[in-house]
Design an enzyme around this catalytic site. Structure first.
Site, mmCIF file in Angstrom:
data_model
loop_
_atom_site.group_PDB
_atom_site.id
_atom_site.type_symbol
_atom_site.label_atom_id
_atom_site.label_comp_id
_atom_site.label_asym_id
_atom_site.label_seq_id
_atom_site.Cartn_x
_atom_site.Cartn_y
_atom_site.Cartn_z
ATOM 1 N N HIS A 184 -2.442 -9.956 -4.933
ATOM 2 C CA HIS A 184 -1.332 -9.007 -5.083
ATOM 3 C C HIS A 184 -0.915 -8.418 -3.739
ATOM 4 C CE1 HIS A 184 0.690 -5.339 -6.966
ATOM 5 N NE2 HIS A 184 1.382 -6.393 -7.343
ATOM 6 N N ASN A 225 11.453 -0.280 9.249
ATOM 7 C CA ASN A 225 10.367 -0.608 8.334
ATOM 8 C C ASN A 225 9.049 -0.031 8.827
ATOM 9 O OD1 ASN A 225 8.410 -1.681 6.702
ATOM 10 N ND2 ASN A 225 9.164 -3.796 6.802
ATOM 11 N N THR A 272 -7.382 -9.276 -4.914
ATOM 12 C CA THR A 272 -6.539 -10.358 -5.445
ATOM 13 C C THR A 272 -5.393 -10.674 -4.481
ATOM 14 O OG1 THR A 272 -4.939 -8.910 -6.539
ATOM 15 C CG2 THR A 272 -7.004 -9.422 -7.743
ATOM 16 N N ARG A 292 -2.816 3.568 12.698
ATOM 17 C CA ARG A 292 -1.396 3.207 12.870
ATOM 18 C C ARG A 292 -0.461 4.335 12.424
ATOM 19 N NH1 ARG A 292 -4.705 -0.450 13.233
ATOM 20 N NH2 ARG A 292 -4.337 -2.385 14.381
ATOM 21 N N LEU A 335 6.548 -1.773 -3.320
ATOM 22 C CA LEU A 335 7.479 -2.707 -3.974
ATOM 23 C C LEU A 335 8.767 -2.030 -4.424
ATOM 24 C CD1 LEU A 335 5.392 -5.197 -6.167
ATOM 25 C CD2 LEU A 335 6.689 -5.660 -4.081
#
Ligand SMILES: Nc1c(NC[C@H](O)[C@H](O)[C@H](O)CO)[nH]c(=O)[nH]c1=O
Ligand SMILES: CC(=O)[C@@H](O)COP(=O)(O)O
Length: 165
Positions: free
Chosen positions: A90, A114, A88, A128, A59
Site C-alpha cells: 500500500h 509537493n 504491504t 525532513r 491519497l
C-alpha cells in the site's frame, strides 16, 4: 549524499500578495505540524495570504487540491503529508498515486509544491519535517510556480513588454 544542502533559486517577489491553500494530511500529527510550521513561515516571509485544510491521508490531497483549483480562489497550493512504509504494497500506492495526482494537476495549470514525505521510518520523517524544512521547501516551490505563472500571463497580455525603439 541524502540530505546534503542543495541550491535554491532566490525567492520571488510579488507586487500583489498571492493567495495559497495548504492541504495537509495529518496522518502523523507531529510530522504534519512541523511541515505546517515551515510552510507557513515561508509563505509569511513573502507576505502571501494562506489558509489550511486537512484531509484524512495523502491519497486525498490531490482530490482536495483539484476541487479548490476549480474554484479559481487560489494562486497556489502546498501539499503536506507523510507516508511511512508498512508491511504491504500500500505504501507504493499511496506514494505513487498522491505524487502522480499532484503532477497531473500541475500539468493542468495548478501551481503546487509537493511536501508529501515518503520515508522508510518515523525518524527519517522527523528530520525532513524538522531541520530539513521540507514544508518550507514545498511552499517555496509553489511560490516559484505562482511567480512564473503570473510572469507568462502578464507577458501574454503585453503587460511588462517594452517594444524596442
Ligand atoms: N499509510 C498512510 C496513509 N494511508 C491512508 C491513505 O492516504 C488514504 O487516506 C486511505 O487509503 C483512504 O483513501 N496516508 C498517509 O498520509 N500516510 C500513510 O503513511
Ligand atoms: C503507507 C501505508 O499505507 C502503510 O502505512 C500501511 O501499512 P501496512 O502496509 O502495514 O498496511
Amino acid at each position: 549524499m541524502a540530505g546534503q544542502s542543495h541550491y535554491s533559486p532566490p525567492m520571488p517577489e510579488f507586487d500583489e500578495a498571492p493567495k495559497v491553500l495548504i492541504v495537509v494530511a495529518p496522518y502523523y500529527r507531529d510530522i504534519a505540524d512541523d511541515l505546517l510550521k515551515g510552510a507557513r513561515a515561508k509563505l509569511d516571509s513573502v507576505g502571501a495570504a494562506h489558509e489550511t485544510v486537512e484531509v484524512p491521508g495523502a491519497l486525498e490531497i490531490p482530490t482536495a487540491i483539484g476541487i479548490a483549483h476549480r474554484t479559481a480562489e487560489f494562486d497556489g497550493f502546498v501539499a503536506l503529508g507523510c507516508v511511512i512504509r508498512g508491511e504491504t504494497s500500500h505504501y507504493e500506492t499511496v506514494c505513487n498515486d498522491s505524487s502522480r495526482g499532484l503532477t497531473m494537476l500541475g500539468l493542468s495549470g495548478a501551481c503546487i509544491g509537493n511536501g508529501i514525505l515518503t520515508v522508510e521510518n518515523y525518524d527519517q520523517a522527523a528530520v525532513r519535517a524538522g531541520e530539513q524544512d521540507k514544508g518550507g521547501g514545498a511552499a517555496e516551490a509553489a511560490l516559484h510556480l505562482v511567480a512564473l505563472s503570473r510572469k507568462w500571463r502578464n507577458l501574454s497580455k503585453g503587460i511588462g513588454f517594452k517594444p524596442k525603439g
